[in-house]
Design a protein around this motif. Structure first.
Motif, PDB file in Angstrom:
ATOM      1  N   GLN A 164    -101.455  49.460  63.695  1.00  0.00           N
ATOM      2  CA  GLN A 164    -101.788  49.924  65.037  1.00  0.00           C
ATOM      3  C   GLN A 164    -103.223  49.555  65.403  1.00  0.00           C
ATOM      4  O   GLN A 164    -103.501  49.141  66.531  1.00  0.00           O
ATOM      5  CB  GLN A 164    -101.599  51.450  65.147  1.00  0.00           C
ATOM      6  N   ALA A 165    -104.152  49.695  64.450  1.00  0.00           N
ATOM      7  CA  ALA A 165    -105.552  49.361  64.714  1.00  0.00           C
ATOM      8  C   ALA A 165    -105.716  47.867  64.953  1.00  0.00           C
ATOM      9  O   ALA A 165    -106.458  47.447  65.839  1.00  0.00           O
ATOM     10  CB  ALA A 165    -106.431  49.813  63.548  1.00  0.00           C
ATOM     11  N   ARG A 166    -105.018  47.066  64.178  1.00  0.00           N
ATOM     12  CA  ARG A 166    -105.087  45.610  64.364  1.00  0.00           C
ATOM     13  C   ARG A 166    -104.574  45.217  65.748  1.00  0.00           C
ATOM     14  O   ARG A 166    -105.167  44.389  66.435  1.00  0.00           O
ATOM     15  CB  ARG A 166    -104.271  44.891  63.292  1.00  0.00           C
ATOM     16  N   LEU A 167    -103.437  45.812  66.134  1.00  0.00           N
ATOM     17  CA  LEU A 167    -102.865  45.503  67.453  1.00  0.00           C
ATOM     18  C   LEU A 167    -103.796  45.961  68.570  1.00  0.00           C
ATOM     19  O   LEU A 167    -103.962  45.271  69.579  1.00  0.00           O
ATOM     20  CB  LEU A 167    -101.486  46.160  67.598  1.00  0.00           C
ATOM     21  N   PHE A 168    -104.395  47.143  68.376  1.00  0.00           N
ATOM     22  CA  PHE A 168    -105.326  47.657  69.384  1.00  0.00           C
ATOM     23  C   PHE A 168    -106.498  46.697  69.572  1.00  0.00           C
ATOM     24  O   PHE A 168    -106.858  46.341  70.690  1.00  0.00           O
ATOM     25  CB  PHE A 168    -105.835  49.039  68.971  1.00  0.00           C
ATOM     26  N   LEU A 169    -107.110  46.275  68.460  1.00  0.00           N
ATOM     27  CA  LEU A 169    -108.257  45.371  68.559  1.00  0.00           C
ATOM     28  C   LEU A 169    -107.860  44.019  69.129  1.00  0.00           C
ATOM     29  O   LEU A 169    -108.609  43.406  69.883  1.00  0.00           O
ATOM     30  CB  LEU A 169    -108.917  45.194  67.192  1.00  0.00           C
ATOM     31  N   ALA A 170    -106.652  43.562  68.781  1.00  0.00           N
ATOM     32  CA  ALA A 170    -106.202  42.265  69.289  1.00  0.00           C
ATOM     33  C   ALA A 170    -105.965  42.304  70.794  1.00  0.00           C
ATOM     34  O   ALA A 170    -106.181  41.305  71.493  1.00  0.00           O
ATOM     35  CB  ALA A 170    -104.923  41.844  68.569  1.00  0.00           C
ATOM     36  N   THR A 171    -105.547  43.455  71.319  1.00  0.00           N
ATOM     37  CA  THR A 171    -105.261  43.543  72.751  1.00  0.00           C
ATOM     38  C   THR A 171    -106.431  44.082  73.570  1.00  0.00           C
ATOM     39  O   THR A 171    -106.814  43.488  74.558  1.00  0.00           O
ATOM     40  CB  THR A 171    -104.019  44.442  72.999  1.00  0.00           C
ATOM     41  N   PHE A 172    -107.012  45.188  73.122  1.00  0.00           N
ATOM     42  CA  PHE A 172    -108.077  45.819  73.906  1.00  0.00           C
ATOM     43  C   PHE A 172    -109.484  45.517  73.391  1.00  0.00           C
ATOM     44  O   PHE A 172    -110.459  45.681  74.111  1.00  0.00           O
ATOM     45  CB  PHE A 172    -107.894  47.349  73.938  1.00  0.00           C
TER      46      PHE A 172
END
Length: 199
Positions: free
Chosen positions: A111-119
């Motif tokens: 979830q943290a990886r996806l968050f950083l990749a998007t936002f």
């Protein structure tokens, strides 16, 4: 809500932010433990003031690295929110931002990886975003940071040991929160098809 003084005392007591040890290049290390950050008890304003008064002045003189330990962070307890993250980032003085060499992001969840990749690119500048290095295991952190000079809580070592038996977490094929969902068993047709597609 606690008073400003009580909130600052809480941050001091928990030692969420601590300048401790050095990396392999001799730079100071700012250690941040996400799990013990009291996001529901400390306001963004108090946090910014705490950082401005007690942490940033020690980081103005020379380059430094940050070790952010994400182990055990839960959105409902330790996560301050997107707007708070943006506010904290905007409050970091330019000279401190310039001196930051690397951010070692220990035990990043999917979830943290996806968050950083998007936002992440929207919240943080490209320069900051480019300094983030994901570290899946503590053994890889010690390639960059002097092991005997930085305190790591016991729960981080325990999580690291648990991950040795769940390598699929590193590849996003299994949740790092085992109670959220279970990966299909290897003997199911769906699982075999998924593995063939990934290969």
């Amino acid at each position: 809500m606690y008073s400003q003084e009580d909130q600052e005392l809480l941050l001091d007591k928990l030692q969420v932010f601590k300048i401790q040890g050095r990396d392999k290049h001799g730079r100071s290390v700012l250690r941040v433990i996400g799990k013990i950050f009291p996001a529901r008890l400390v306001s963004v304003e108090v946090l910014n003031k705490y950082l401005q008064d007690k942490i940033f002045p020690k980081l103005r003189e020379a380059p430094f690295s940050m070790v952010y330990v994400h182990t055990g962070v839960q959105r409902s307890q330790n996560y301050p929110g997107i707007s708070a993250l943006r506010s904290i980032y905007d409050a970091i003085p330019m000279d401190v931002q310039d001196h930051l060499e690397h951010v070692y992001f220990v035990h990043p969840s999917l979830q943290a990886r996806l968050f950083l990749a998007t936002f992440g690119r929207l919240i943080f500048s490209g320069g900051f975003y480019g300094k983030v290095k994901y570290v899946n295991r503590l053994e890889f952190l010690w390639d960059h940071v002097r092991r005997n000079e930085i305190e790591v809580p016991e729960f981080v070592y325990e999580h690291d040991e648990e991950m040795e038996y769940r390598p699929m977490v590193d590849y996003g094929l299994e949740s790092d929160y085992p109670n959220v969902y279970r990966a299909p068993s290897v003997d199911s047709a769906f699982s075999m098809y998924s593995m063939r597609c990934i290969a």
